[in-house]
Design an enzyme around this catalytic site. Structure first.
Site, short mmCIF file in Angstrom:
data_model
loop_
_atom_site.label_atom_id
_atom_site.label_comp_id
_atom_site.label_asym_id
_atom_site.label_seq_id
_atom_site.Cartn_x
_atom_site.Cartn_y
_atom_site.Cartn_z
N HIS A 1 2.00 4.24 -2.93
CA HIS A 1 1.96 5.66 -3.02
C HIS A 1 3.28 6.35 -3.51
CE1 HIS A 1 -1.76 6.11 -0.90
NE2 HIS A 1 -1.23 5.65 0.19
N HIS B 1 0.95 -1.04 -0.02
CA HIS B 1 -0.13 -0.15 -0.07
C HIS B 1 0.86 1.34 0.27
CE1 HIS B 1 -3.61 2.28 1.66
NE2 HIS B 1 -2.76 3.09 1.87
N GLU B 2 1.73 1.47 0.95
CA GLU B 2 2.61 2.55 1.18
C GLU B 2 3.85 2.67 -0.17
OE1 GLU B 2 1.67 4.59 2.93
OE2 GLU B 2 0.41 3.31 4.24
#
Length: 163
Positions: A77, A73-74
């Site tokens: 980004h 997820h990170e």
């Protein structure tokens, strides 16, 4: 292979970046990784400085969730920022990277138990029931800097002094 949770996260970040570089045929640099995220947030991507921050308390209790969901997820980004510039945090660019690279739908919020990291909260009331606000939002209300509205009934929140 190490079983230290922080070392496992570092290895997973390296694996995700390597996979993205190979799959997207572009060289992505490894981000700085730190374990100083506080509060209820599992992880945070600091886009402009290519840094990932992870919550060490939540990591200790949720190693598998971090490795399977939080790290990809990170990382996505950072990748979305590198590939598309400033875009919506969980917008179509980020979602497409989550699906293409890691075969994940991309949840916006985690479902981890945050009891250990939960700060002081204050009871507020709306038309549909009680709502808790954290210290930061409560202080903004007290200082007259902010008012909050319930997401469900759209009525303003008022402090519940009877609790």
């Amino acid at each position: 292979m190490s079983f230290d949770p922080q070392q496992l996260v570092i290895q997973k970040v390296e694996q995700c970046i390597s996979h993205a570089s190979s799959d997207l045929k572009q060289n992505f640099s490894l981000p700085k990784i730190s374990f100083n995220q506080r509060g209820k947030i599992a992880g945070c991507a600091r886009l402009q400085i290519n840094e990932l921050r992870f919550n060490p308390v939540l990591l200790t209790d949720n190693v598998e969730a971090f490795l399977e969901e939080v790290v990809p997820h990170e990382v996505c980004h950072l990748l979305a920022y590198k590939l598309f510039g400033k875009v919506r945090p969980h917008g179509k660019e980020w979602q497409s990277l989550m699906l293409k690279l890691f075969n994940l739908k991309g949840q916006t919020y985690h479902q981890m138990d945050v009891t250990k990291v939960k700060g002081k909260s204050f009871n507020y009331q709306c038309e549909c029931g009680p709502i808790e606000l954290g210290i930061r939002r409560h202080n903004k209300v007290l200082k007259g800097q902010q008012t909050y509205i319930c997401r469900k009934c759209r009525s303003p929140l008022t402090i519940n002094l009877s609790v």
